[in-house]
Design a protein around this motif. Structure first.
Motif, mmCIF file in Angstrom:
data_model
loop_
_atom_site.group_PDB
_atom_site.id
_atom_site.type_symbol
_atom_site.label_atom_id
_atom_site.label_comp_id
_atom_site.label_asym_id
_atom_site.label_seq_id
_atom_site.Cartn_x
_atom_site.Cartn_y
_atom_site.Cartn_z
ATOM 1 N N LEU A 159 7.987 81.898 35.328
ATOM 2 C CA LEU A 159 8.699 81.178 34.261
ATOM 3 C C LEU A 159 8.972 79.742 34.678
ATOM 4 O O LEU A 159 9.597 79.006 33.933
ATOM 5 N N ASP A 160 8.530 79.365 35.879
ATOM 6 C CA ASP A 160 8.940 78.084 36.440
ATOM 7 C C ASP A 160 7.788 77.082 36.336
ATOM 8 O O ASP A 160 6.769 77.220 37.001
ATOM 9 N N PRO A 161 7.953 76.064 35.472
ATOM 10 C CA PRO A 161 6.858 75.097 35.303
ATOM 11 C C PRO A 161 6.584 74.277 36.561
ATOM 12 O O PRO A 161 5.552 73.613 36.645
ATOM 13 N N ARG A 162 7.504 74.343 37.558
ATOM 14 C CA ARG A 162 7.206 73.637 38.806
ATOM 15 C C ARG A 162 6.170 74.404 39.628
ATOM 16 O O ARG A 162 5.545 73.870 40.521
ATOM 17 N N ILE A 163 6.033 75.684 39.340
ATOM 18 C CA ILE A 163 4.989 76.462 40.026
ATOM 19 C C ILE A 163 3.670 76.294 39.274
ATOM 20 O O ILE A 163 2.691 75.832 39.848
ATOM 21 N N VAL A 164 3.647 76.693 38.004
ATOM 22 C CA VAL A 164 2.533 76.299 37.122
ATOM 23 C C VAL A 164 3.074 76.000 35.739
ATOM 24 O O VAL A 164 3.991 76.677 35.260
ATOM 25 N N ARG A 165 2.488 75.019 35.087
ATOM 26 C CA ARG A 165 2.813 74.749 33.692
ATOM 27 C C ARG A 165 1.990 75.694 32.825
ATOM 28 O O ARG A 165 1.088 76.375 33.306
ATOM 29 N N CYS A 166 2.304 75.704 31.515
ATOM 30 C CA CYS A 166 1.660 76.736 30.709
ATOM 31 C C CYS A 166 0.222 76.383 30.336
ATOM 32 O O CYS A 166 -0.465 77.206 29.754
#
Lengths: 537, 537
Positions: B81-88
């Motif tokens: 859920l974390d865009p710092r890991i991957v964005r959608c």
């Protein structure tokens, strides 16, 4: 792989501030929630420059114990270089693990290499093909329930118990161990009934008919169901179209006291939690050995407080059980273990040649169920018949009902509208959601699959139809799925519709269309090619 | 667990921009490197709001195939859920998986649900206890080498082949399949010799003596070794104290042509890559079945181009093999499979009652090896003797050497300094690192473990000593480890030092101190209690 050289280099490049020790001298880190869903495997994230990373065993895949406030979780370690995931004074936990620890982010925690689970020696004995004792199965079930096993160890357990088959006494020990490792509900009733199907047949939503029928008669039937694991809809997914299903255990008990029944999701009650953990491994392995099936189902039922169970074993060429002898063997194992557990069981071998009912997917199945309860002219006859027969068997555990009378009583309850009234009461009690079975909220996009030739339907592949419904989005998209227009033995002409597929998203629609074009799941042939019903139920 | 409700909610809260499709109509995502080390399990990270997440199977733990530029990798999916890991609009890959795909970050990639590995049916047959064919073992080895198996499936394979033991023909098929799934070196020499130990004995660094001795005699001995997996030092870790060991395969071949030998890390050459993948599962399971040991060792040796092997099987109460009958059984399996592979093998059963040499840990073991080569008065006699005997056996594969003469020739080569000269030539060729055996760069902190009573040493636990050395930091910290002051049968007085422990970091020091205080690994008793040597070698 991390080599000694590059570790040293990294340590020089980004020196890590020393971290203060806790009272017991252990280094403390700050807890962080890492928003990654690792599907029931707890994962901890440690920065490679963290001073703890150098210690024994603190390498990727090691099992660590994270402690705070007297609580602890076990997790598999992943090592990261990215301070946006965790900084070197932090320890990250994946979403489920973070929730299990139940401590807020930023809280100081200590970590240490986890002691190997106490039952690992027993696991190794089972891998070696030995017979285990009751105590060993208890210890294994407890360690599994407490997330002490890694995915690798879980897989080892599942395969070892499959390969060197458990004898029936061992299945009983395992089942009892799984019950003991979780909560156990007590309804304080002499007779608590339940029904269950071993699965594998799409559309087979009889529970949502059997429960209101037997509850209308007065039996206590606190039905807790799972969500779909590999199927396009579970009973919990379908019921959720009509009402809330995630109820706190106290609310569930109130509803059962008031209405003799419920139709809820079982995940909130910590019933046989080892089972939930094992499923996370059995699912990707597609392993469903008789021993594990029996332990899984019976542990859940006994933990949920049932003492009388009707069990549905469908048999058919694309069902889980493919021959009557196999079904009989499975029946005997269920009966043996149930008797040891003090659970009265009535195993029913049913026709599993094709899906039950018309719709496959939560909304479509809810429509079928409500049509049966409403005695609607388009209600699927096979779903109605099967539900009445199972309800009849369950009713006969009432000492006041004579053997053979159950079916007639069930039919009266259904036809009179008393089953519908009971269902409406349950829906109200659980928290109704708006639903009109004549205007079911289906997914936006649709395509149809048609017959390539004239003939009769000689086969409907349960697994293929389930897969197409899942590709279309079910159960995540409740309104997605497959609506069958023809069943086994029915005549069809070339170009006529065999089934409709509903999908909400164009990508899902394409996945389902590709799959059905590749293999529709239907075979059309001559009337004599329709497979015989294995059983007369 | 993600429920249908909260997915919908999340989609509403953070709508994801539509992602452009590629030529084949598949949705493209941007590749991202996620700096997480998942220890040889490829993991892909997808944002929960990514439109692909809704599609079939795209849920946590599903296996996906990521493609770009005609290349592909398989990975297990984690949902974030974390865009710092991957964005959608991105797909993340863990470090190894990213390197395998070999495409730069930001590159457009497509993902799809991975087809199940073709050999899964064979895996299920093996789980069911059936015998597999040569073709099936080839397919399994290929799928494993190509990372098509999840950790769960790998574990299933390891346990199934352990539980329903492979017959020796199957071990041969598996070994051959593992060779075929990787590179195979060809040295274009009639005789290419190697030596190997099955492991489990700390300090047992005979390769670094045997290789220079036999190469000085003129035999071709291109020795590639692994790093430590569960031990405090592998040959590659110890050699790395003296010289570079990570050499490109071309450089390695030049060195062997020039010097008849090398002492390098084998990881660069893709020799039996399935073995490297399997070890990632066998290690946490602590499973080391004879079948897997034989397949692992012989596939590596044949792939490395050897045709003559001396194999060391140590036997002792804390060794991997605990009795002579077990060792004989293992010997016969090695001999059978080697013969089928056309590999000449000489199995030697050796004394495994205690560690070999004095030091345990890369620097300490390098010191011992160099002392033996220098004929230093403090050179450990047991290490020298064992190396001479193994070298002698290897020399006897030279048709010009009579049976029984090998030991004497090996001793002459060592005593004359020719082995040292050869070692120095190898060190120079590989890229020397400064090292003075009389001033070994030991770790900064030290503590000693002393005898609690008078007596003689009646036991030294290989596993305990290895664990203490690892807790002290070996092999990651090259200068860390254990230096033994007493060996089996030697008298000791209360308070005298049994061993020193070296650690670079205070935390490591404490871990090692706690462990040695809990159990030092030494037992002190009466002279008659010294265990008998199982074998006379």
């Amino acid at each position: 792989m991390t080599t000694p050289t590059d570790t040293t280099a990294a340590l020089k490049l980004s020196p890590c501030p020393p971290v203060p020790p806790s009272d017991d001298g252990r280094t403390q880190l700050k807890l962080r929630r890492v928003a990654i869903d690792t599907y029931r495997e707890n994962v901890a994230y440690l920065h490679r420059d963290c001073e703890l990373y150098r210690a024994e065993g603190f390498q990727a895949l090691a099992k660590v114990e994270v402690r705070a406030n007297g609580r602890r979780v076990l997790a598999t370690l992943n090592v990261t270089l990215d301070p946006r995931i965790v900084r070197c004074d932090e320890i990250g936990l994946s979403m489920e693990a973070f929730a299990q620890l139940g401590v807020e982010a930023g809280h100081p925690v200590t970590i240490q290499q986890a002691e190997p689970p106490a039952s690992i020696a027993a696991l190794h004995r089972k891998i070696g093909g030995e017979r285990l004792t009751r105590e060993e199965f208890y210890a294994i079930a407890r360690d599994i329930a407490e997330h002490r096993y890694s995915k690798i160890e879980l897989s080892a357990f599942v395969v070892a118990t499959h390969a060197s088959e458990l004898d029936r006494e061992e299945v009983y020990f395992l089942t009892e161990g799984m019950i003991a490792a979780g909560q156990r509900l007590d309804w304080r009733e002499r007779l608590v009934v339940d029904k269950h199907c071993i699965g594998g047949i799409p559309g087979n939503r009889t529970s949502m008919l059997v429960v209101p029928i037997v509850a209308a008669h007065g039996l206590v039937c606190p039905k807790t169901s799972s969500r779909a694991i590999t199927s396009p809809a579970g009973t919990a997914d379908t019921m959720e179209v009509l009402a809330e299903v995630e109820l706190p255990i106290e609310r569930l008990q109130e509803i059962v006291r008031a209405h003799r029944a419920c139709l809820a999701w079982g995940g909130t009650a910590q019933l046989s939690p080892a089972d939930d953990v094992l499923i996370a491994v059995e699912r990707p392995l597609s392993l469903d050995s008789p021993a594990q099936m029996v332990a899984s189902i019976l542990s859940k039922k006994v933990a949920a407080g049932s003492n009388h169970l009707v069990l549905d074993i469908p048999v058919g060429p694309t069902a889980k059980v493919r021959s009557v002898p196999d079904a009989q063997r499975l029946r005997r194992l269920f009966e043996y273990v149930a008797r040891r557990l003090g659970l009265s069981i009535d195993v029913v071998i049913t026709d599993g040649r094709q899906p039950i009912g018309q719709g496959i997917g939560p909304v479509l199945e809810a429509r079928d169920v409500m049509r049966v309860l409403h005695n609607h002219p388009h209600a699927p006859i096979d779903l109605r018949q099967k539900a009445l027969r199972l309800a009849g068997r369950l009713l006969e555990c009432d000492p006041d009902i004579r053997g053979g009378d159950g079916y007639g009583i069930a039919r009266d309850i259904l036809d009179s509208g008393r089953a519908l009234a009971k269902m409406q009461a349950l829906i109200e009690a659980q928290g109704a959601r708006p639903f009109d079975p004549e205007r079911p909220p289906l997914a936006r996009h649709r395509f149809e699959v048609t017959a390539a030739r004239d003939g009769v339907v000689t086969g409907i592949d349960n697994q293929r139809i389930a897969r197409i419904a899942r590709l279309a989005g079910a159960p995540k998209v409740a309104g997605a799925g497959v609506d069958l227009m023809r069943k086994l033995g029915e005549p069809v002409r070339a170009g006529e519709v065999l089934y409709h597929v509903y999908a909400e998203y164009p990508a899902d629609l394409e996945f389902a269309r590709e799959a059905s074009a590749h293999a529709s799941g239907y075979t059309i042939g001559e009337p004599h090619e329709v497979p015989q019903m294995f059983v007369e139920f």
